[in-house]
Write a protein that holds these residues in place. Structure first.
Motif, PDB file in Angstrom:
ATOM      1  N   UNK A  20      17.564  82.414  49.637  1.00 43.42           N
ATOM      2  CA  UNK A  20      18.045  82.440  51.024  1.00 43.42           C
ATOM      3  C   UNK A  20      18.450  81.060  51.581  1.00 43.42           C
ATOM      4  N   UNK A  21      17.656  80.004  51.332  1.00 43.34           N
ATOM      5  CA  UNK A  21      18.044  78.697  51.880  1.00 43.34           C
ATOM      6  C   UNK A  21      19.331  78.145  51.271  1.00 43.34           C
ATOM      7  N   UNK A  22      19.749  78.672  50.098  1.00 38.24           N
ATOM      8  CA  UNK A  22      20.907  78.121  49.392  1.00 38.24           C
ATOM      9  C   UNK A  22      22.198  78.841  49.742  1.00 38.24           C
ATOM     10  N   UNK A  23      22.072  80.075  50.268  1.00 38.89           N
ATOM     11  CA  UNK A  23      23.228  80.961  50.396  1.00 38.89           C
ATOM     12  C   UNK A  23      24.124  80.574  51.571  1.00 38.89           C
ATOM     13  N   UNK A  24      25.433  80.417  51.287  1.00 38.54           N
ATOM     14  CA  UNK A  24      26.396  80.208  52.363  1.00 38.54           C
ATOM     15  C   UNK A  24      26.853  81.547  52.952  1.00 38.54           C
ATOM     16  N   UNK A  25      27.229  82.442  52.061  1.00 36.17           N
ATOM     17  CA  UNK A  25      27.689  83.757  52.516  1.00 36.17           C
ATOM     18  C   UNK A  25      27.114  84.862  51.649  1.00 36.17           C
ATOM     19  N   UNK A  26      27.102  86.050  52.218  1.00 38.56           N
ATOM     20  CA  UNK A  26      26.602  87.228  51.517  1.00 38.56           C
ATOM     21  C   UNK A  26      27.738  88.244  51.394  1.00 38.56           C
ATOM     22  N   UNK A  27      27.883  88.821  50.188  1.00 34.01           N
ATOM     23  CA  UNK A  27      28.731  90.002  50.039  1.00 34.01           C
ATOM     24  C   UNK A  27      27.785  91.163  49.793  1.00 34.01           C
ATOM     25  N   UNK A  28      27.716  92.095  50.759  1.00 37.93           N
ATOM     26  CA  UNK A  28      26.773  93.211  50.655  1.00 37.93           C
ATOM     27  C   UNK A  28      27.557  94.480  50.360  1.00 37.93           C
ATOM     28  N   UNK A  53      21.595  96.155  62.435  1.00 39.54           N
ATOM     29  CA  UNK A  53      22.805  96.882  62.806  1.00 39.54           C
ATOM     30  C   UNK A  53      23.777  96.988  61.632  1.00 39.54           C
ATOM     31  N   UNK A  54      24.067  95.832  61.036  1.00 39.93           N
ATOM     32  CA  UNK A  54      25.046  95.827  59.944  1.00 39.93           C
ATOM     33  C   UNK A  54      24.576  96.687  58.769  1.00 39.93           C
ATOM     34  N   UNK A  55      23.314  96.521  58.382  1.00 36.53           N
ATOM     35  CA  UNK A  55      22.836  97.277  57.222  1.00 36.53           C
ATOM     36  C   UNK A  55      22.725  98.766  57.538  1.00 36.53           C
ATOM     37  N   UNK A  56      22.393  99.101  58.790  1.00 38.13           N
ATOM     38  CA  UNK A  56      22.370 100.512  59.178  1.00 38.13           C
ATOM     39  C   UNK A  56      23.761 101.116  59.035  1.00 38.13           C
ATOM     40  N   UNK A  57      24.783 100.377  59.440  1.00 32.42           N
ATOM     41  CA  UNK A  57      26.163 100.840  59.260  1.00 32.42           C
ATOM     42  C   UNK A  57      26.509 101.014  57.796  1.00 32.42           C
ATOM     43  N   UNK A  58      26.125 100.016  56.989  1.00 34.38           N
ATOM     44  CA  UNK A  58      26.477 100.049  55.570  1.00 34.38           C
ATOM     45  C   UNK A  58      25.794 101.208  54.850  1.00 34.38           C
ATOM     46  N   UNK A  81      24.467  84.923  56.003  1.00 33.69           N
ATOM     47  CA  UNK A  81      23.278  85.786  55.945  1.00 33.69           C
ATOM     48  C   UNK A  81      22.831  86.254  57.329  1.00 33.69           C
ATOM     49  N   UNK A  82      22.914  85.372  58.323  1.00 31.34           N
ATOM     50  CA  UNK A  82      22.459  85.740  59.668  1.00 31.34           C
ATOM     51  C   UNK A  82      23.317  86.860  60.262  1.00 31.34           C
ATOM     52  N   UNK A  83      24.574  86.955  59.862  1.00 32.19           N
ATOM     53  CA  UNK A  83      25.443  88.020  60.368  1.00 32.19           C
ATOM     54  C   UNK A  83      25.231  89.334  59.620  1.00 32.19           C
TER      55      UNK A  83
END
Lengths: 276, 277
Positions: free
Chosen positions: B212-220, B238-243, B231-233
């Motif tokens: 987590x401390x290393x990650x710039x962006x996440x592709x979920x 909300x986002x994961x519930x949508x996904x 990661x914060x977005x």
């Protein structure tokens, strides 16, 4: 029994068996170089299966009256291709080999039953020394060996990569499947050549035992390959020389020497593991 | 007609994406793994790829490695296939395997090349030594690889991926089955490399906390849907519930993120690039 290993007699016979010694030395080199890859790829059973099909090919050749060497070569190359194409997954490789081996052996038995020639030829296919190596056989053997080693020299590195680390090799674009079929054919050719010397039942003593012994005493692939070549040469040439005076089958002595080397290496590796 | 003398394109590594996917779609028959995927990974960027099993994480890696053609869209990877470092998950290695760590790392350099490898062996040895040194694996470089611990083997995997001086690092669950201390060591090595050499990192994982401390962006990725962002977005209820299209709760405990509710969020089944297709 005191004259079993008669030195005088051995020296006298040396001149007659020179072509066989050359054949043995070439085979030892080929088997020693292929062996470590065969062991790494866990193909001992595949080698055994291929050698049984070389027996079938040799038996067919006896029956129709062509050179046993050519028959053995055809049989084991067909076997290698079948195994390479039918067993795409490791999980069903054993059962595919088992099925093909049994059928091939059955056919071979049928061919021998139909063959009306010398009985010694029949037995020889299974246990070695089919016919004393003549000059045509010798050239076929040397030619085939050179071809095998040339192909091996070209594919060695990616083949080694694919053999020990398939997942990353695939990721790096190594044609893993093609290489495994090509290697199966190389092993098939080497097996067919060995069958004429030590027989279908004892090919493993040349293709597997020296490499298995070497892998017990070193983790370096290069050193293991060099050791496997040395062990195979000592087994073949030593076995041949020891067999001269008693006039017994070569294969008995070749297997004995290679097994003795294997035992010594196992004892040494047992010591090494305890130290660690 | 063939056009000769195509204008050479001057590529500047600092401005150009290391990995670029445009309208990428991957489907097997009726089953769409993902569609309309636009992703630019900048040099030096660390992107975590998350999602349940079967969401196409490993397939994405296969696409980038050139082992799997896209159903639609385009893919571009800087430097071509030879400049990709690939780190697979740790797997049991046969104790009796005739191979040393040094040999494994050497494969990363030129294992794909034809021939026996006699030429340039001095240069090769130097490069392999440097890679071993950089991951602190010199001490056990000559030991039989099967006798090493999982953490030691994964360090060698990192060296193997780095020895070819990659512009892109593709990591497929490299921390799986490692203990916490070794997870830390391995992910720090990967992080150090991308900072030192501006290597883009795509890191497939089912568990984001160790990195987590290393990650710039996440592709979920979930069932053909996906989100890209910091990661914060992305890692929000909300986002994961949508996904997931089911109620998912994202809980932050100290520095960690825990996803509650999606029953197949955190499966621990090994999968592998080479096992598919």
């Amino acid at each position: 029994m005191e004259n079993f290993f008669d030195f005088q007699l051995t020296v006298e016979l040396l001149g007659y068996v020179q072509p066989m010694l050359i054949a043995g030395a070439v085979l030892g080199l080929v088997a020693g170089l292929l062996g470590p890859l065969v062991v790494t790829r866990k193909m001992a059973f595949a080698v055994h299966g291929t050698s049984e099909l070389a027996f079938t090919g040799g038996a067919a050749a006896l029956l129709i009256g062509i050179g046993v060497g050519y028959g053995a070569l055809a049989g084991s190359v067909i076997a290698a291709l079948l195994l390479g194409l039918l067993s795409r997954r490791d999980s069903d490789r054993d059962s595919v080999i088992g099925a093909i081996l049994a059928f091939g052996l059955g056919l071979g038995v049928l061919f021998l039953a139909l063959y009306k020639g010398r009985a010694a030829n029949k037995f020889g296919l299974l246990t070695g020394q089919v016919v004393s190596v003549g000059s045509t056989d010798l050239w076929l053997l040397i030619g085939s060996s050179v071809a095998v080693l040339a192909v091996l020299a070209v594919i060695y590195r990616p083949l080694h990569f694919a053999s020990v680390d398939a997942a990353v090799a695939v990721a790096r674009g190594v044609p893993v499947r093609t290489l495994s079929v090509v290697f199966a054919v190389l092993v098939g050719v080497a097996t067919a050549l060995s069958v004429q010397l030590v027989g279908a039942l004892l090919v493993l003593s040349l293709m597997i035992t020296p490499a298995a012994a070497a892998s017990r005493v070193t983790a370096s692939p290069l050193r293991a390959t060099l050791l496997a070549v040395v062990f195979a040469e000592v087994s073949v040439l030593g076995g041949m020389l020891l067999s001269l005076a008693p006039g017994m089958p070569v294969s008995a002595f070749v297997t004995a020497v290679s097994f003795f080397i294997y035992l010594v290496c196992r004892l040494m590796s047992g010591k090494r593991e305890r130290v660690q | 007609m063939t056009v000769w003398g195509k204008t050479a394109q001057v590529t500047d590594r600092s401005t150009r994406a290391a990995v670029a996917l445009r309208g990428a779609r991957l489907s097997y028959g009726d089953r769409v793994l993902w569609d309309g995927l636009d992703l630019d990974v900048a040099p030096g960027e660390f992107v975590a790829v998350l999602g349940p099993n079967g969401s196409g994480k490993t397939s994405l890696i296969r696409v980038l490695l050139g082992l799997q053609p896209l159903s639609a869209g385009t893919v571009h990877v800087a430097g071509g296939n030879r400049r990709i470092g690939y780190i697979p998950q740790q797997r049991a290695i046969d104790v009796s395997l005739t191979l040393r760590g040094r040999d494994l790392v050497g494969f990363g350099l030129d294992g794909h090349g034809w021939g026996v490898g006699w030429r340039h062996r001095r240069e090769r040895r130097a490069a392999v030594d440097a890679a071993l040194e950089s991951v602190g694996a010199m001490r056990y470089a000559d030991a039989p690889i099967g006798l090493l611990s999982g953490g030691e083997q994964q360090r060698l995997r990192v060296a193997q991926a780095l020895v070819g001086d990659p512009e892109v690092l593709l990591c497929d669950e490299p921390l799986l089955s490692l203990d916490l201390a070794h997870q830390r060591v391995v992910s720090d090595l990967i992080d150090a490399r991308r900072r030192a050499a501006d290597t883009a990192v795509l890191f497939v994982t089912h568990e984001i906390n160790p990195i987590l401390p290393l990650v710039d962006r996440v592709l979920y990725l979930v069932d053909g849907r996906f989100r890209i962002g910091a990661p914060a977005e992305v890692m929000t209820s909300r986002t994961l519930t949508e996904l997931y299209r089911t109620n998912v709760e994202v809980v932050r405990v100290r520095d960690q993120i825990h996803v509650v509710g999606a029953q197949h969020v955190c499966e621990d089944e090994p999968h592998h690039v080479a096992d598919e297709g």
